[in-house]
Design an enzyme around this catalytic site. Sequence first.
Site, short mmCIF file in Angstrom:
data_model
loop_
_atom_site.label_atom_id
_atom_site.label_comp_id
_atom_site.label_asym_id
_atom_site.label_seq_id
_atom_site.Cartn_x
_atom_site.Cartn_y
_atom_site.Cartn_z
N SER A 555 0.86 -1.19 0.00
CA SER A 555 0.00 0.00 0.00
C SER A 555 0.89 1.23 0.00
O SER A 555 2.03 1.19 0.48
CB SER A 555 -0.90 0.01 1.24
N TYR A 568 -2.96 -0.90 10.46
CA TYR A 568 -2.93 -1.23 9.03
C TYR A 568 -1.62 -0.78 8.39
O TYR A 568 -0.93 -1.55 7.71
CB TYR A 568 -4.12 -0.57 8.33
#
Length: 678
Positions: A555, A568
């Site tokens: 990400s 996350y």
Amino acid sequence: MTHPQVRELIDRSNRLGSDPKNTNYAGGNASAKGTSQDPATGEEVEVLWVKGSGGDLGTLTEEGLATLRLDRMQAMVTTYPGVEREDEMQARFDYCMHGRGGAAPSIDTAMHGLVDAAHVDHLHPDSGIAVATAEDGPELTKRIFGDKVVWIPWRRPGFQLGLDIAETKRDHPDAVGCILGGHGITAWGDTSQEAEEHSLWIIDTAQAYIDAHSSPEPFGAQVPARAPLPEAERCRKAAALAPVIRSLAAQDQPQVGHFTDDQRVLEFLASEKLHSLAELGTSCPDHFLRTKVKPLVLDLPADATLDESVARLRELHSEYRADYQAYYDRHAEQDSPAIRGADPEIVLVPGVGMFSFGKDKQTARVAGEFYLNAINVMRGAEGISRYAPIEESEKFRIEYWALEEAKLRRMPAPRPLASKVAFVTGAASGIGRAIAERLAAEGAVVAVADLNPEKAREVAAEIGGPDRAVGVAVDVSDAEAVATALEETVLAFGGLDIVVNNAGLSLSKPLLETTEADWDLQHDVMAKGSFLVSREAARILTAQGLGGDIIYVSSKNSVFAGPNNIAYSAAKADQAHQVRLLAAELGDHQIRVNGVNPDGVVQGSGIFASGWGADRAKTYGIEEKDLGRFYAQRTILKREVLPQSVADAVFTLVGPDLRHTTGLHVPVDAGVAAAFLR
């Protein structure tokens, strides 16, 4: 509008071809004769409709038929130059085509056009080939069928065989068909129904005779040392051996594998006559064109250790290649096509099962099915006589036939990922699904791995079913589940080439609201999960020895610090560094490890649909429905990142253009300056 006789022909072909007792996949052909209007003159002319080259009876459609003018085709008899030059006749069929002609005529076209019957079937039934390969085939044919079926000695398919069958029918007016020595059967009739009935009568009568007269142990006694292992142990050993065997079968060209432990295979592998019969090889041209002239047989007991089996397989592979080269050298002539590869396409492991290989999954599966046909043929022939296939020199003439070589050259170029096996986690939705679909579209076979097995199977079916994709259940945070999922993949496709760590989830919370459970869940799935998948995959890839690719879908958050996202983003940063660490460690094995860093992908995302989208929208003070546009507007290119955008990047990394790249992270974020790599 479909011609009535064409409709009858297609229906008959589909019925005959859909039952494996009648013929093998893509084996045999059927035809009908009738009249049709010449599109240029409007006159009625006699034509032949016949299954074209490379088609399959069971799935035949009108587009798969070749249509030829009978007057032109039958006139070719007067110009036939003889058996030494009969290959020239195949090219002449192109000048006999009616209208636009349809599919390319097959090598068996002559037997259909020259035989004086309105409807003709040529099939490869196991029972018929058992008679055709029996040592006393002519006598058996007379005993089983009387005057209704005539024996024709082996002849390579072509124009002369068509003349032979035509002559046989003229000389035997009561006959309904013939046994083609070493090959199969041909039957005929005045109507489509009659031809089909005659074909089935020959097949069923041959099988009934075999059933009634076969010796109780056609393969000899069962050898206890080669008895089947218990099912669970058998599957474990097959999964452990598969990558090694695939590497041996892929020395000359990439291969996909197929495995079967069908009870008939296991019985043959445990039999007294295994090695002697395997050495004789297959007989029907369709069989050995798919399986090579003979298999590689592991000559160890079923309980041999994995290390013993691997070491012996490597020795046998070297011997097999030398033996195949000698076979080629014995029979090759100055104008023979070059050797196409000396690796086995069928590998038999007693107690475990059969591994078969091909350029794609369907080819690998069909090769295994053909060898099972050959086992059935050997069982039948040994039960009533002695198995006596055609001579090795004749097999070579078929395998390295100029017409077969021309057929292979007409095949389309392989797609970029042809023969690659991919394993994609979190592939039942969103980014993972897009990646699985893109890899399959580029030629790979794909294991759609997901926590939801039902959805994984649905996606696999939509991609194309078991010859292109399989759905497997996996909880990436469970080491045993990961090992099982990859074992299923290896058993389905023979090995592994591409692994995509995509499974993920997210909980958007500020630091003080993030619980230990929140932290553990996200790290278990992404950091630990990708570690477990990569570790198990690396075991397979290193054992296989063919290199490979491991991709992490990380990400932009792995390098970008944003609010309310501690668990996350930390897990994604862990994944990002795994890329670097594994690229450095696995490079000696030619395993490349790279990553993709997307921005938020809203469309189709399971993560966003499960609450992450609402949390992120709340963080940014916008409506959830506007989240995709919001992400797009904060990028340099002002474009929304879609699942397909990530799939494109993954394909680029595993495709043919970046073979010298490892340890790379590719941003797929439409330009987020704060996430630029440094």
